[in-house]
Write a protein that holds these residues in place. Sequence first.
Motif, short mmCIF file in Angstrom:
data_model
loop_
_atom_site.label_atom_id
_atom_site.label_comp_id
_atom_site.label_asym_id
_atom_site.label_seq_id
_atom_site.Cartn_x
_atom_site.Cartn_y
_atom_site.Cartn_z
N MET A 13 13.63 23.15 -1.46
CA MET A 13 12.63 22.55 -0.56
C MET A 13 11.65 21.70 -1.38
SD MET A 13 10.07 24.48 2.14
CE MET A 13 8.98 23.54 3.17
N THR A 14 11.36 20.47 -0.92
CA THR A 14 10.48 19.56 -1.65
C THR A 14 9.03 20.02 -1.57
OG1 THR A 14 11.94 17.73 -1.09
CG2 THR A 14 9.74 17.17 -1.87
N LYS A 15 8.38 20.08 -2.71
CA LYS A 15 6.99 20.47 -2.77
C LYS A 15 6.11 19.33 -2.23
CE LYS A 15 3.39 22.01 -5.96
NZ LYS A 15 3.06 22.27 -7.37
N VAL A 16 5.18 19.67 -1.33
CA VAL A 16 4.28 18.68 -0.75
C VAL A 16 3.14 18.42 -1.72
CG1 VAL A 16 2.76 18.12 1.17
CG2 VAL A 16 4.88 19.40 1.59
N MET A 17 2.96 17.15 -2.11
CA MET A 17 1.90 16.78 -3.05
C MET A 17 0.56 16.68 -2.33
SD MET A 17 3.79 13.82 -5.33
CE MET A 17 2.30 13.51 -6.30
N THR A 18 -0.51 17.07 -3.01
CA THR A 18 -1.86 16.89 -2.49
C THR A 18 -2.30 15.45 -2.73
OG1 THR A 18 -2.87 17.53 -4.59
CG2 THR A 18 -2.38 19.30 -3.01
N TYR A 19 -3.40 15.05 -2.08
CA TYR A 19 -3.91 13.70 -2.30
C TYR A 19 -4.34 13.46 -3.75
CZ TYR A 19 -3.67 12.42 2.61
OH TYR A 19 -3.21 12.10 3.87
N PRO A 20 -5.05 14.42 -4.39
CA PRO A 20 -5.36 14.20 -5.82
C PRO A 20 -4.10 14.00 -6.66
CG PRO A 20 -6.73 15.95 -4.94
CD PRO A 20 -5.72 15.63 -3.88
N ALA A 21 -3.04 14.72 -6.34
CA ALA A 21 -1.79 14.55 -7.08
C ALA A 21 -1.20 13.16 -6.85
CB ALA A 21 -0.78 15.61 -6.67
N HIS A 22 -1.31 12.66 -5.61
CA HIS A 22 -0.85 11.30 -5.34
C HIS A 22 -1.68 10.27 -6.10
CE1 HIS A 22 2.34 11.46 -2.31
NE2 HIS A 22 1.73 12.50 -1.76
N PHE A 23 -3.01 10.46 -6.11
CA PHE A 23 -3.87 9.53 -6.85
C PHE A 23 -3.47 9.48 -8.32
CE2 PHE A 23 -7.22 10.50 -3.47
CZ PHE A 23 -7.02 9.31 -2.82
N ARG A 24 -3.24 10.66 -8.91
CA ARG A 24 -2.86 10.71 -10.33
C ARG A 24 -1.51 10.04 -10.56
NH1 ARG A 24 -5.11 15.92 -9.91
NH2 ARG A 24 -3.05 16.82 -9.52
N ALA A 25 -0.55 10.33 -9.70
CA ALA A 25 0.80 9.76 -9.87
C ALA A 25 0.77 8.23 -9.73
CB ALA A 25 1.75 10.37 -8.85
N ILE A 26 0.01 7.75 -8.75
CA ILE A 26 -0.09 6.30 -8.55
C ILE A 26 -0.77 5.65 -9.75
CG2 ILE A 26 -1.16 4.49 -7.15
CD1 ILE A 26 -0.81 6.47 -4.74
N ALA A 27 -1.81 6.31 -10.28
CA ALA A 27 -2.52 5.77 -11.44
C ALA A 27 -1.61 5.71 -12.66
CB ALA A 27 -3.76 6.61 -11.73
N VAL A 28 -0.86 6.79 -12.91
CA VAL A 28 0.03 6.82 -14.07
C VAL A 28 1.08 5.73 -13.98
CG1 VAL A 28 1.83 8.18 -15.22
CG2 VAL A 28 -0.33 9.26 -14.58
N LEU A 29 1.63 5.54 -12.80
CA LEU A 29 2.65 4.52 -12.59
C LEU A 29 2.03 3.13 -12.48
CD1 LEU A 29 5.65 3.91 -12.03
CD2 LEU A 29 5.20 4.34 -9.60
#
Length: 456
Positions: free
Chosen positions: A1-17
């Motif tokens: 089952m895919t883990k649902v990312m939190t908004y802070p996790a999305h912000f970090r992932a978008i920033a890294v990429l």
Amino acid sequence: MTKVMTYPAHFRAIAVLGLPLIGGHLAQFAIGLTDTVMLGWYGVEALAAVTLASSYYFVLFLFGAGFGWAVMPMVATAAAEGDETSIRRSTRMGLWLSLLYAAVVMPLLWWSNPILIAMKQEPHIAETASEYLRVAGWGLFPALIVMVLKSYLAALERTQIVLWITVTAAVVNGFTNYALIFGNWGAPELGVMGAAIASIATQVVSLVAVVVYVVRTLPEHSLFQRFWRPDWEMFISVWKLGVPIGLTTLAEVSLFATSAVMMGWLGQVPLAAHGIALNLASATFMVHLGLSNAATIRAGNALGRRDKAHLEKGAIAVTGMSLVMSVVTVILFLTYAEPLISLFMEADDPQRGQILAIGTGLLAMAALFQLVDGAQVIALGLLRGLQDAKIPMVMAALSYWVVGIPASYYFGFVRQMDGIGVWLGLVLGLAFAAVLLMARFWMHSVRQMQAPAEPA
């Protein structure tokens, strides 16, 4: 089952990429900025000619770059699905299409003078611009190849190397410009021709660097082995996605190129002021463009996994980040307009006062369209990630050509608002696009996530 990312996790992932992509776009922008600044020091006529030539060149370049843009979501989706073969096939056919396109449009760069004259540009400015394009136009071949390979690497989340290759190219461009425009370090003083030669040198350096990196670090994809062999099924797939993306980009860039033509009707000084203001606005746009690329990659990954929740949260996060940047830019342009414009001119330039007066007003208009410009490019990035391109193309064409360009002419010349009126038309066209494209993403594309993915 895919883990649902939190908004802070999305912000970090978008920033890294996204941060390396933003840096790469800023470095790429710095190449054009260097031309503008140094030619502005060289003379207003040289600046006006290259502003016109660059607008013409980038209309052609960015349409061809549609094939590179198409590679990005296709590779991102294939990577999420673990399909290594499709990664190679889509990238290779993106290279094929880019090379074929460059060969087809090269005559338009070589014989640009009568086209510029037909666009009612001042004859001596058109002649200088066409001389620049006859040399710089050859850089279209390496530039489009580099575009495809950068998209391929970015989709595989190898964004750091994309950044450093572009930074290296920007440094090469700066030194070559300084030598050849002004005749420094024993080089001949070539003026506009020096900038054109520097442009080609920069593209060749980028090409060599990116090809060496791909061959050495990703041999498993074998991009250049048996490169001559056609893959017509994938060729058509890249074509079907790349052409609408290219036309969408062409519609937007043509809006700005047409505004440069209209500013040329107003005279050399307004055109030079337009070039400066547009360069400043373009610098901040690079941030939104980098975030849009990150949105494309992450939406493509979500499509490959059929992860609707990830797509929705990621879309909200990246839109919010773009909005924050827009607010910062509005404050900057309204508060520091004159110092920013002064960076592009010599202190003793006799036309400095006129350019400052016109440029300050244009930059105030640029502050107005920051919000809508950021919103529309983020929406385009998300839609491309889902390989939804045909309807967005129609929406963009309506926004830029049916709303934006007529509005620019109406306010600039019918209402006699001059440059301010031309830029007001830009604002209206971009605003229309932002509303339509965001509605398309949230009301249609997101809801289609469960359906089998096909290029739209």
